[in-house]
Design a protein around this motif. Structure first.
Motif, PDB file in Angstrom:
ATOM      1  N   PRO A 227      39.666  19.897  39.449  1.00  0.00           N
ATOM      2  CA  PRO A 227      39.063  18.962  40.412  1.00  0.00           C
ATOM      3  C   PRO A 227      39.795  18.906  41.746  1.00  0.00           C
ATOM      4  O   PRO A 227      39.169  18.747  42.792  1.00  0.00           O
ATOM      5  CB  PRO A 227      39.104  17.616  39.688  1.00  0.00           C
ATOM      6  N   SER A 228      41.111  19.046  41.733  1.00  0.00           N
ATOM      7  CA  SER A 228      41.846  18.979  43.000  1.00  0.00           C
ATOM      8  C   SER A 228      41.528  20.192  43.879  1.00  0.00           C
ATOM      9  O   SER A 228      41.554  20.090  45.115  1.00  0.00           O
ATOM     10  CB  SER A 228      43.353  18.886  42.752  1.00  0.00           C
ATOM     11  N   ALA A 229      41.219  21.322  43.260  1.00  0.00           N
ATOM     12  CA  ALA A 229      40.856  22.516  44.032  1.00  0.00           C
ATOM     13  C   ALA A 229      39.568  22.281  44.799  1.00  0.00           C
ATOM     14  O   ALA A 229      39.424  22.707  45.953  1.00  0.00           O
ATOM     15  CB  ALA A 229      40.715  23.718  43.106  1.00  0.00           C
ATOM     16  N   HIS A 230      38.626  21.602  44.150  1.00  0.00           N
ATOM     17  CA  HIS A 230      37.354  21.287  44.804  1.00  0.00           C
ATOM     18  C   HIS A 230      37.606  20.470  46.066  1.00  0.00           C
ATOM     19  O   HIS A 230      37.023  20.744  47.130  1.00  0.00           O
ATOM     20  CB  HIS A 230      36.469  20.518  43.818  1.00  0.00           C
ATOM     21  N   VAL A 231      38.476  19.495  45.987  1.00  0.00           N
ATOM     22  CA  VAL A 231      38.816  18.658  47.142  1.00  0.00           C
ATOM     23  C   VAL A 231      39.466  19.502  48.233  1.00  0.00           C
ATOM     24  O   VAL A 231      39.126  19.394  49.425  1.00  0.00           O
ATOM     25  CB  VAL A 231      39.744  17.507  46.722  1.00  0.00           C
ATOM     26  N   GLN A 232      40.391  20.368  47.844  1.00  0.00           N
ATOM     27  CA  GLN A 232      41.104  21.190  48.819  1.00  0.00           C
ATOM     28  C   GLN A 232      40.177  22.186  49.510  1.00  0.00           C
ATOM     29  O   GLN A 232      40.316  22.471  50.708  1.00  0.00           O
ATOM     30  CB  GLN A 232      42.267  21.925  48.151  1.00  0.00           C
TER      31      GLN A 232
ATOM     32  N   LEU B  58      43.357  26.230  41.055  1.00  0.00           N
ATOM     33  CA  LEU B  58      42.407  26.999  40.244  1.00  0.00           C
ATOM     34  C   LEU B  58      43.132  27.890  39.241  1.00  0.00           C
ATOM     35  O   LEU B  58      42.695  28.024  38.093  1.00  0.00           O
ATOM     36  CB  LEU B  58      41.505  27.836  41.153  1.00  0.00           C
ATOM     37  N   ALA B  59      44.223  28.480  39.669  1.00  0.00           N
ATOM     38  CA  ALA B  59      44.999  29.324  38.762  1.00  0.00           C
ATOM     39  C   ALA B  59      45.522  28.516  37.573  1.00  0.00           C
ATOM     40  O   ALA B  59      45.453  28.946  36.419  1.00  0.00           O
ATOM     41  CB  ALA B  59      46.144  29.996  39.504  1.00  0.00           C
ATOM     42  N   VAL B  60      46.020  27.320  37.857  1.00  0.00           N
ATOM     43  CA  VAL B  60      46.548  26.462  36.799  1.00  0.00           C
ATOM     44  C   VAL B  60      45.420  25.903  35.940  1.00  0.00           C
ATOM     45  O   VAL B  60      45.475  25.922  34.707  1.00  0.00           O
ATOM     46  CB  VAL B  60      47.380  25.322  37.402  1.00  0.00           C
TER      47      VAL B  60
END
Length: 210
Positions: free
Chosen positions: A38-43, A77-79
């Motif tokens: 979810p944090s990747a989506h924000v970034q 995303l990798a994590v």
């Protein structure tokens, strides 16, 4: 019967994948990429906004913000997916950001937008741009977006089926060029990109969608 088991990447794909190969479930009904990270989506969305700001205002700090958010999205995303090949993410994530950036430029003339220069991953001549590595895969993502847009506007139930078929094709084609990520993950990436661009199309009511 639908089964949910860890993805079994082939070839060079990551062996610690957290992506579930949800066999038997429609692509659009599977767990989404943003659910894994979810944090990747924000970034990605923040990077797209900053990139558009740079193209309009030409302030270096905006490009620096876009690049910083891009790096954070790649790491998340990798994590989150368990598939950490940096070269593959260096292709996929800038493509996501570029698609989202189109949403911000929907209402203006872009001919005079400033283009980042090397070594930025957002420079038009970057050899790692997905549309250069797999033009056919890129086109199938755009096809999927158009079908998703039509499904939003029309009642033909086959639009969703056509969109999912295009997403599957894109994942297969791109995965052949970039096998370091698993096919189930490329499918989620293709879906994510198609959904972003479908939103772009809905923001451009005067644009031809055929």
């Amino acid at each position: 019967m639908m089964t949910s088991t860890p993805a079994q990447p082939g070839g060079e794909a990551a062996s610690r994948s957290r992506i579930l190969a949800e066999d038997g479930r429609d692509i659009l009904m599977r767990r989404s990429l943003q659910e894994y990270a979810p944090s990747a989506h924000v970034q990605i969305f923040e990077a797209a906004s900053a990139l558009d700001d740079y193209r309009v205002h030409w302030f270096p700090r905006h490009l620096e913000t876009a690049e910083r958010c891009l790096e954070r999205a790649m790491q998340a995303l990798a994590v989150g997916t368990g598939e950490g090949d940096p070269a593959a993410w260096a292709v996929a994530v800038p493509y996501m950001v570029e698609l989202r950036a189109l949403h911000h430029s929907a209402g203006r003339l872009t001919a005079f937008d400033l283009s980042p220069v090397p070594p930025s991953r957002f420079t038009p001549v970057c050899p790692l741009r997905l549309e250069k590595i797999s033009y056919e895969g890129h086109q199938r993502i755009l096809d999927a977006a158009r079908w998703l847009d039509r499904a939003h506007r029309e009642t033909d139930r086959f639009h969703i089926a056509r969109a999912q078929h295009a997403i599957h094709d894109a994942a297969r084609i791109i995965g052949e060029q970039l096998p370091a990520l698993s096919m189930p993950l490329w499918t989620l990436i293709g879906r994510y990109c198609a959904e972003i661009h479908a939103t772009n199309l809905r923001a451009r009511p005067g644009t031809s969608r055929t």
